[in-house]
Design an enzyme around this catalytic site. Structure first.
Site, PDB file in Angstrom:
ATOM      1  N   HIS A  73      49.690  42.499  37.815  1.00  0.00           N
ATOM      2  CA  HIS A  73      48.855  43.474  37.123  1.00  0.00           C
ATOM      3  C   HIS A  73      48.390  42.965  36.313  1.00  0.00           C
ATOM      4  CE1 HIS A  73      48.535  47.400  35.028  1.00  0.00           C
ATOM      5  NE2 HIS A  73      48.127  46.625  34.654  1.00  0.00           N
ATOM      6  N   GLU A  74      48.676  41.659  35.685  1.00  0.00           N
ATOM      7  CA  GLU A  74      47.883  41.670  34.173  1.00  0.00           C
ATOM      8  C   GLU A  74      46.904  40.831  34.735  1.00  0.00           C
ATOM      9  OE1 GLU A  74      47.374  42.982  31.447  1.00  0.00           O
ATOM     10  OE2 GLU A  74      48.951  44.481  31.551  1.00  0.00           O
TER      11      GLU A  74
ATOM     12  N   HIS B 226      43.287  41.955  36.238  1.00  0.00           N
ATOM     13  CA  HIS B 226      42.633  42.169  35.350  1.00  0.00           C
ATOM     14  C   HIS B 226      42.276  41.537  35.294  1.00  0.00           C
ATOM     15  CE1 HIS B 226      43.623  45.796  34.438  1.00  0.00           C
ATOM     16  NE2 HIS B 226      45.064  45.425  33.309  1.00  0.00           N
TER      17      HIS B 226
ATOM     18  N   GLU C  19      43.314  50.637  35.550  1.00  0.00           N
ATOM     19  CA  GLU C  19      44.891  50.708  35.169  1.00  0.00           C
ATOM     20  C   GLU C  19      45.951  50.485  36.684  1.00  0.00           C
ATOM     21  OE1 GLU C  19      46.933  49.439  32.878  1.00  0.00           O
ATOM     22  OE2 GLU C  19      45.130  48.458  31.821  1.00  0.00           O
TER      23      GLU C  19
END
Length: 302
Positions: free
Chosen positions: A144-145, A148, A219
């Protein structure tokens, strides 16, 4: 040679929102500086130097300041083999260069990414997160990070937040006795100076709303991209549920320290159930995130 795209699924919705946000923030910035120039005509070189300097500083150093504020400490593979191993596997899956890896000594279970580009990226996990998650859950959070970084929305959020910071600074200067007392009230320029705090508040509010709208979508986009990359949306859903449940057990004092950085975190930290921060949260609700992951899981099973 320029790098090709990573294997993270592209998100046109995110790209469109980033472009729109940057355009509106840029337009707002021009209007804001224009008002300052009109109000302080004789001081326009100073205004341009200060605003330009603040913009450059915000772009180049905000990620480092944020990482420092959240207690990120770079670690080697020998110091954190599990964390480095998980990031190595994600980098191989996504065909991305490895970011700098860090750990924050905090019991608040969370993770975040900073950096203007893949070259300057840093991915950090807290000791609380590493202690609580299983390996598959940790990989889901880190994927997930990393999304970004791959989608470059971290850099956009950094730039987009600048105008709100600048407007807040101008408002505080004005309220502390700067502009309003500098000219008589009958002077048109003096009246304009009196309006600067009000204009700054409006600019700050618009900037805040724009960044929050982008942040909530990004997100969801990161959850979706991580689930598709790893092929294990259930692992990410499990991590979300576990982290959310553990937040209630964290001391209020620790949560209050973490709240200012919620826009960077994998899961926002709130010091109270009825916190006003929830109303203006930078993240979608847990239910929205889990519902999306459930749909992805169904699609992948077909």
């Amino acid at each position: 040679m320029p790098r090709t795209r990573s294997r993270y699924a592209p998100d046109r919705g995110l790209t469109g929102r980033m472009v729109t946000t940057m355009f509106l923030i840029g337009l707002l910035y021009v209007v804001f500086v224009g008002v300052l120039l009109a109000a302080l005509r004789g001081s326009w070189p100073i205004i341009l130097i200060i605003t330009g300097g603040l913009f450059i500083a915000q772009f180049w150093f905000s990620d480092r300041i944020a990482a420092y504020g959240m207690g990120a400490r770079e670690v080697t593979p020998e110091q954190a083999p599990e964390l480095h191993g998980a990031i190595d596997r994600i980098c191989a899956l996504a065909d991305m260069p490895k970011p700098r890896v860090a750990i924050a000594d905090s019991d608040v279970p969370n993770a975040f990414a900073t950096g203007r580009s893949e070259k300057t990226a840093l991915v950090c996990a807290t000791t609380g997160l590493l202690r609580r998650l299983e390996p598959e859950e940790l990989e889901g959070v880190l994927a997930h990070e990393m999304s970004h970084v791959a989608h470059r929305d971290v850099a956009v959020m950094t730039i987009a937040s600048f105008l709100g910071v600048l407007a807040g600074i101008i408002t505080r200067i004005a309220l502390w006795g700067g502009f309003a007392r500098s000219r008589p009230g009958n002077d048109p320029a003096g009246i304009l100076l009196l309006l600067i705090p009000l204009i700054s508040v409006v600019v700050y509010a618009i900037s805040f709303l724009l960044t929050r709208l982008l942040s909530r979508y990004r997100e969801l986009s990161a959850d979706r991209a991580a689930a598709l990359l790893t092929g294990r949306p259930s692992a990410l859903a499990s991590a979300l549920t576990k982290v959310s449940g553990q937040m209630a057990r964290i001391p209020t004092e620790d949560l209050r320290k973490a709240e200012p950085y919620n826009a960077f975190y994998f899961m926002p930290a709130f010091s109270a159930k009825e916190s006003m921060g929830r109303l203006f949260s930078s993240h979608p609700t847990l239910e929205q995130r889990l519902d999306q992951l459930s749909r992805i899981s169904t699609d992948l099973s077909h």
